[in-house]
Design an enzyme around this catalytic site. Sequence first.
Site, PDB file in Angstrom:
ATOM      1  N   ASP A  77     -10.048 -10.980   5.998  1.00 46.86           N
ATOM      2  CA  ASP A  77     -11.335 -11.355   5.385  1.00 46.86           C
ATOM      3  C   ASP A  77     -11.576 -12.861   5.542  1.00 46.86           C
ATOM      4  O   ASP A  77     -12.699 -13.296   5.763  1.00 46.86           O
ATOM      5  CB  ASP A  77     -11.373 -10.970   3.894  1.00 46.86           C
ATOM      6  CG  ASP A  77     -11.926  -9.558   3.682  1.00 46.86           C
ATOM      7  OD1 ASP A  77     -11.803  -8.734   4.618  1.00 46.86           O
ATOM      8  OD2 ASP A  77     -12.490  -9.278   2.601  1.00 46.86           O
ATOM      9  N   ASP A  91       0.969 -18.345   2.746  1.00 44.77           N
ATOM     10  CA  ASP A  91       0.083 -19.332   2.105  1.00 44.77           C
ATOM     11  C   ASP A  91      -0.253 -20.461   3.083  1.00 44.77           C
ATOM     12  O   ASP A  91      -1.407 -20.879   3.205  1.00 44.77           O
ATOM     13  CB  ASP A  91       0.695 -19.867   0.794  1.00 44.77           C
ATOM     14  CG  ASP A  91       2.161 -20.259   0.920  1.00 44.77           C
ATOM     15  OD1 ASP A  91       2.788 -19.946   1.950  1.00 44.77           O
ATOM     16  OD2 ASP A  91       2.686 -20.888  -0.020  1.00 44.77           O
ATOM     17  N   LYS A 110       6.331 -13.939   3.641  1.00 44.09           N
ATOM     18  CA  LYS A 110       6.625 -14.783   2.473  1.00 44.09           C
ATOM     19  C   LYS A 110       8.121 -14.639   2.211  1.00 44.09           C
ATOM     20  O   LYS A 110       8.575 -14.269   1.119  1.00 44.09           O
ATOM     21  CB  LYS A 110       5.762 -14.308   1.285  1.00 44.09           C
ATOM     22  CG  LYS A 110       5.806 -15.205   0.068  1.00 44.09           C
ATOM     23  CD  LYS A 110       5.050 -16.512   0.231  1.00 44.09           C
ATOM     24  CE  LYS A 110       5.210 -17.364  -1.015  1.00 44.09           C
ATOM     25  NZ  LYS A 110       4.709 -18.734  -0.832  1.00 44.09           N
ATOM     26  N   TYR A 114       0.835  -1.206   0.000  1.00 41.96           N
ATOM     27  CA  TYR A 114       0.000   0.000   0.000  1.00 41.96           C
ATOM     28  C   TYR A 114       0.875   1.263   0.000  1.00 41.96           C
ATOM     29  O   TYR A 114       0.429   2.321   0.412  1.00 41.96           O
ATOM     30  CB  TYR A 114      -0.907   0.020   1.232  1.00 41.96           C
ATOM     31  CG  TYR A 114      -2.067  -0.955   1.191  1.00 41.96           C
ATOM     32  CD1 TYR A 114      -1.844  -2.333   1.158  1.00 41.96           C
ATOM     33  CD2 TYR A 114      -3.390  -0.521   1.211  1.00 41.96           C
ATOM     34  CE1 TYR A 114      -2.899  -3.233   1.139  1.00 41.96           C
ATOM     35  CE2 TYR A 114      -4.451  -1.410   1.186  1.00 41.96           C
ATOM     36  CZ  TYR A 114      -4.203  -2.759   1.155  1.00 41.96           C
ATOM     37  OH  TYR A 114      -5.252  -3.654   1.147  1.00 41.96           O
ATOM     38  N   ASP A 123      -4.662  -7.753   5.153  1.00 44.08           N
ATOM     39  CA  ASP A 123      -5.950  -7.446   4.529  1.00 44.08           C
ATOM     40  C   ASP A 123      -6.638  -8.739   4.106  1.00 44.08           C
ATOM     41  O   ASP A 123      -7.819  -8.966   4.391  1.00 44.08           O
ATOM     42  CB  ASP A 123      -5.691  -6.547   3.310  1.00 44.08           C
ATOM     43  CG  ASP A 123      -6.961  -6.182   2.578  1.00 44.08           C
ATOM     44  OD1 ASP A 123      -7.956  -5.862   3.257  1.00 44.08           O
ATOM     45  OD2 ASP A 123      -6.963  -6.228   1.333  1.00 44.08           O
TER      46      ASP A 123
HETATM   47  C1  IPM Z   1      -9.889  -3.019   4.626  1.00 41.18           C
HETATM   48  C2  IPM Z   1     -10.286  -2.653   3.208  1.00 41.18           C
HETATM   49  C3  IPM Z   1      -9.398  -1.522   2.709  1.00 41.18           C
HETATM   50  C4  IPM Z   1      -7.976  -2.034   2.625  1.00 41.18           C
HETATM   51  C5  IPM Z   1      -9.841  -0.919   1.369  1.00 41.18           C
HETATM   52  C6  IPM Z   1     -11.282  -0.439   1.435  1.00 41.18           C
HETATM   53  C7  IPM Z   1      -8.952   0.199   0.926  1.00 41.18           C
HETATM   54  O1  IPM Z   1     -10.252  -3.763   2.398  1.00 41.18           O
HETATM   55  O2  IPM Z   1      -9.908  -2.141   5.503  1.00 41.18           O
HETATM   56  O3  IPM Z   1      -9.583  -4.183   4.865  1.00 41.18           O
HETATM   57  O4  IPM Z   1      -7.574  -2.592   1.612  1.00 41.18           O
HETATM   58  O5  IPM Z   1      -7.261  -1.880   3.612  1.00 41.18           O
HETATM   59 MG    MG Z   2      -9.917  -5.574   3.468  1.00 45.28          MG
END
Ligand code: IPM
Ligand code: MG
Length: 329
Positions: free
Chosen positions: A227, A199, A168, A123, A223
């Site tokens: 999820d 991984d 990694k 990022y 990130d």
């Molecule tokens: C998160 C989201 C953000 C990220 C996006 C919306 C920029 O996916 O907070 O996990 O990638 O950090």
């Molecule tokens: Mg995210």
Amino acid sequence: MKIAIVPGDGIGQEVMPAALSVLDAFGLDIEKVPLEIGFCKWEKTGSAITDDDLRLIKECDCVLFGAITTPPDPNYKSVLLRIRKELDLYANIRPFKPLRNVRLPCSGEFDFVIVRENTEGMYSGVEELHKDVAYTTRIITRKGSERIAEQACRIARQRKKRLTIVHKANVLKSDSFFRDVCIGVAKKKGIEYHEMLVDAMAYDLIMHTGKYDVIVTTNLFGDILSDEAAALVGGLGLCPSANIGDKYALFEPIHGSAPDIAGKGIANPLAAILSVRMMLEWAGYNTEAKTIEKAVNSVLEDGIVTPDLRGSYSTNEVSSAITKLIRII
Ligand code: IPM
Ligand code: MG
């Protein structure tokens, strides 16, 4: 305490009032500074966030954030990323623990936290887009790695004191650097550590979820893994997060603005309400934070839940049930 309130777009407009009704139920001495930031603002003014907004945010102690839609503009830079960078919110903290009565995709007990570096890595924003090639520079600094490792050790010390460094390093030089810095910090802080390739981590998080306590990793890996972890606790609608820096902090649900269900009044407010819980804990209101957790588990037990959890209650009905409980707990 002074809090910038950013509902944002889509379901952010629905979960924020729900979260604020819970916050208000405590009657704390809190000044709220409402800010219009995001896609709505971009449509009206061509700018999703202004320098003035950032100045107002910096006058507050922290930000409570809903969700923001990304405008269809190739030159657009994510508002959330801009705030994280401008306020130097270098630690993204995402706790994952099953809530009462929520159906889980995998069985077993678990309780872990992902501590994600939040300002650099993939990022970095250092990118080049040409006709036939594109570059993104992955930047990992000693300072960035040290401070996220320190934060992770601090959290581990308050928990089971087990740190997993995820990287990694078998492929990326930048990650062998990250690993070495993290190991150095863990040794110095006396925290037991293990390492995992990202991984293998993605696999093992599903196979042996209960093994993990504190996971520290770089920006993009954090990130993605968070999820995956959200699926393990039963959905993004349940997951809060804290973006912490040395001076400021921002609290937000992990979910996005969900345009597909926006305006229907059925968004799950629990992620936003649990973000208020994290905010109160950060600010030292530990009793109130615990009360929120208790009330959330209690409405889940009573089946007062939104359609994502197979319920038929609305966003407001869930938050009203929680505020009612808070008043009597
Ligand atoms: C998160 C989201 C953000 C990220 C996006 C919306 C920029 O996916 O907070 O996990 O990638 O950090
Ligand atoms: Mg995210």
